[in-house]
Enzyme design. Structure first.
Site, PDB file in Angstrom:
ATOM      1  N   PRO A   9      -2.780  50.183  -9.109  1.00 36.08           N
ATOM      2  CA  PRO A   9      -1.857  49.061  -8.987  1.00 36.08           C
ATOM      3  C   PRO A   9      -2.283  47.813  -9.746  1.00 36.08           C
ATOM      4  O   PRO A   9      -3.459  47.465  -9.775  1.00 36.08           O
ATOM      5  CB  PRO A   9      -1.819  48.780  -7.471  1.00 36.08           C
ATOM      6  CG  PRO A   9      -3.014  49.447  -6.917  1.00 36.08           C
ATOM      7  CD  PRO A   9      -3.293  50.620  -7.803  1.00 36.08           C
ATOM      8  N   ASN A  10      -1.285  47.189 -10.342  1.00 31.64           N
ATOM      9  CA  ASN A  10      -1.408  45.919 -11.084  1.00 31.64           C
ATOM     10  C   ASN A  10      -2.120  46.057 -12.424  1.00 31.64           C
ATOM     11  O   ASN A  10      -2.221  45.086 -13.181  1.00 31.64           O
ATOM     12  CB  ASN A  10      -2.099  44.843 -10.220  1.00 31.64           C
ATOM     13  CG  ASN A  10      -1.330  44.580  -8.942  1.00 31.64           C
ATOM     14  OD1 ASN A  10      -0.142  44.287  -8.996  1.00 31.64           O
ATOM     15  ND2 ASN A  10      -1.968  44.727  -7.789  1.00 31.64           N
ATOM     16  N   ARG A  17      -2.454  39.645 -16.662  1.00 31.97           N
ATOM     17  CA  ARG A  17      -2.930  39.351 -15.311  1.00 31.97           C
ATOM     18  C   ARG A  17      -4.330  38.721 -15.344  1.00 31.97           C
ATOM     19  O   ARG A  17      -5.254  39.311 -15.931  1.00 31.97           O
ATOM     20  CB  ARG A  17      -2.998  40.704 -14.581  1.00 31.97           C
ATOM     21  CG  ARG A  17      -3.707  40.684 -13.278  1.00 31.97           C
ATOM     22  CD  ARG A  17      -4.039  42.107 -12.823  1.00 31.97           C
ATOM     23  NE  ARG A  17      -4.559  42.065 -11.480  1.00 31.97           N
ATOM     24  CZ  ARG A  17      -5.250  43.030 -10.911  1.00 31.97           C
ATOM     25  NH1 ARG A  17      -5.482  44.161 -11.564  1.00 31.97           N
ATOM     26  NH2 ARG A  17      -5.692  42.896  -9.696  1.00 31.97           N
ATOM     27  N   TYR A  22      -9.865  39.812 -16.240  1.00 31.62           N
ATOM     28  CA  TYR A  22      -9.606  41.144 -16.805  1.00 31.62           C
ATOM     29  C   TYR A  22      -9.433  41.163 -18.326  1.00 31.62           C
ATOM     30  O   TYR A  22      -9.192  42.220 -18.912  1.00 31.62           O
ATOM     31  CB  TYR A  22      -8.359  41.756 -16.138  1.00 31.62           C
ATOM     32  CG  TYR A  22      -8.530  41.920 -14.645  1.00 31.62           C
ATOM     33  CD1 TYR A  22      -9.451  42.832 -14.128  1.00 31.62           C
ATOM     34  CD2 TYR A  22      -7.803  41.144 -13.745  1.00 31.62           C
ATOM     35  CE1 TYR A  22      -9.629  42.975 -12.760  1.00 31.62           C
ATOM     36  CE2 TYR A  22      -7.969  41.285 -12.374  1.00 31.62           C
ATOM     37  CZ  TYR A  22      -8.889  42.196 -11.888  1.00 31.62           C
ATOM     38  OH  TYR A  22      -9.071  42.338 -10.539  1.00 31.62           O
ATOM     39  N   ASN A  71      -9.568  54.136 -12.128  1.00 34.65           N
ATOM     40  CA  ASN A  71      -9.616  52.750 -11.665  1.00 34.65           C
ATOM     41  C   ASN A  71      -8.485  52.612 -10.656  1.00 34.65           C
ATOM     42  O   ASN A  71      -7.321  52.435 -11.024  1.00 34.65           O
ATOM     43  CB  ASN A  71      -9.435  51.762 -12.817  1.00 34.65           C
ATOM     44  CG  ASN A  71      -9.616  50.321 -12.356  1.00 34.65           C
ATOM     45  OD1 ASN A  71      -9.591  50.033 -11.157  1.00 34.65           O
ATOM     46  ND2 ASN A  71      -9.781  49.408 -13.295  1.00 34.65           N
ATOM     47  N   ALA A  74      -6.894  47.904  -6.256  1.00 35.32           N
ATOM     48  CA  ALA A  74      -7.147  47.496  -4.866  1.00 35.32           C
ATOM     49  C   ALA A  74      -7.177  48.679  -3.899  1.00 35.32           C
ATOM     50  O   ALA A  74      -7.770  48.578  -2.815  1.00 35.32           O
ATOM     51  CB  ALA A  74      -6.102  46.480  -4.431  1.00 35.32           C
ATOM     52  N   GLU A  95     -15.436  56.622 -10.731  1.00 35.48           N
ATOM     53  CA  GLU A  95     -14.752  55.378 -10.345  1.00 35.48           C
ATOM     54  C   GLU A  95     -15.145  54.290 -11.331  1.00 35.48           C
ATOM     55  O   GLU A  95     -16.336  54.091 -11.589  1.00 35.48           O
ATOM     56  CB  GLU A  95     -15.188  54.989  -8.922  1.00 35.48           C
ATOM     57  CG  GLU A  95     -14.637  53.649  -8.481  1.00 35.48           C
ATOM     58  CD  GLU A  95     -15.151  53.212  -7.102  1.00 35.48           C
ATOM     59  OE1 GLU A  95     -15.459  54.075  -6.251  1.00 35.48           O
ATOM     60  OE2 GLU A  95     -15.264  51.991  -6.892  1.00 35.48           O
ATOM     61  N   HIS A  97     -14.414  50.128 -12.756  1.00 36.70           N
ATOM     62  CA  HIS A  97     -13.808  48.809 -12.590  1.00 36.70           C
ATOM     63  C   HIS A  97     -14.112  47.973 -13.817  1.00 36.70           C
ATOM     64  O   HIS A  97     -15.220  48.036 -14.363  1.00 36.70           O
ATOM     65  CB  HIS A  97     -14.348  48.108 -11.345  1.00 36.70           C
ATOM     66  CG  HIS A  97     -14.054  48.876 -10.106  1.00 36.70           C
ATOM     67  ND1 HIS A  97     -12.803  48.916  -9.550  1.00 36.70           N
ATOM     68  CD2 HIS A  97     -14.832  49.686  -9.359  1.00 36.70           C
ATOM     69  CE1 HIS A  97     -12.825  49.709  -8.495  1.00 36.70           C
ATOM     70  NE2 HIS A  97     -14.043  50.199  -8.359  1.00 36.70           N
ATOM     71  N   ARG A 104     -17.698  39.498  -6.821  1.00 34.36           N
ATOM     72  CA  ARG A 104     -16.426  38.852  -6.477  1.00 34.36           C
ATOM     73  C   ARG A 104     -16.279  38.736  -4.942  1.00 34.36           C
ATOM     74  O   ARG A 104     -17.267  38.752  -4.226  1.00 34.36           O
ATOM     75  CB  ARG A 104     -15.289  39.650  -7.124  1.00 34.36           C
ATOM     76  CG  ARG A 104     -15.407  39.684  -8.656  1.00 34.36           C
ATOM     77  CD  ARG A 104     -14.253  40.432  -9.293  1.00 34.36           C
ATOM     78  NE  ARG A 104     -12.983  39.761  -9.051  1.00 34.36           N
ATOM     79  CZ  ARG A 104     -11.797  40.353  -9.212  1.00 34.36           C
ATOM     80  NH1 ARG A 104     -11.723  41.613  -9.636  1.00 34.36           N
ATOM     81  NH2 ARG A 104     -10.683  39.688  -8.971  1.00 34.36           N
TER      82      ARG A 104
END
Ligand code: DQA
Length: 140
Positions: A9-10, A17, A22, A71, A74, A95, A97, A104
């Site tokens: 998502p996103n 964004r 990012y 990825n 969230a 995984e 990111h 963060r």
């Protein structure tokens, strides 16, 4: 060798964004370069904002591909269903990111899916994806 990149998502909004977190570059441009860097590897790409579609893609590729680079956005921090999907397949999942999630907000420090993955790469901006490809090639 066939690899599947899945963005959650996103991540369709990369380049737009939160560019300070990012980056300003589009993922499709990065993907073009990645494919040129690994001409012998088939790199398929899928992005969805919908948890069930991500799970369907994991099922679809998870018995045939040499690796999945995931990825989950969230959903990383919330999805037992994606954890179960990764457990259900035989293809190794890495995984990734873009940001260093550990530097963060606290809610990003815990991954619900990492325990089902072969490894985790975070914090190297888009290069996290290339590092995952390197790991999959080495372990193939
Ligand atoms: C992310 C980190 C997640 O915490 C966040 O929800 C994202 C992107 C990353 O690539 O840095 O959507 O997965």
């Amino acid at each position: 060798m066939k690899l599947q990149i899945i963005n959650g998502p996103n991540l369709n909004l990369l380049g737009v964004r939160e560019p300070d977190v990012y980056g300003k570059n589009s993922f499709t441009d990065y993907l073009d370069n990645l494919r040129k860097t690994y001409p012998d590897v088939q790199i398929d790409y899928f992005q969805s904002n919908i948890e069930g579609e991500i799970i369907d893609k994991i099922h679809e590729t998870g018995f045939a591909y040499a690796g999945i680079i995931l990825n989950a956005g969230a959903y990383t921090h919330t999805s037992i269903a994606i954890y179960d999907a990764i457990k259900a397949i035989t293809t190794p999942v890495i995984e990734v990111h873009i940001s260093n999630v550990h530097a963060r907000e606290e809610f990003r420090h815990h991954s619900l899916i990492a325990g089902a993955c072969k490894g985790v790469i975070a914090g190297f901006e888009f290069d996290s994806y290339r590092l995952a490809i390197e790991a999959l090639i080495k372990n193939n």
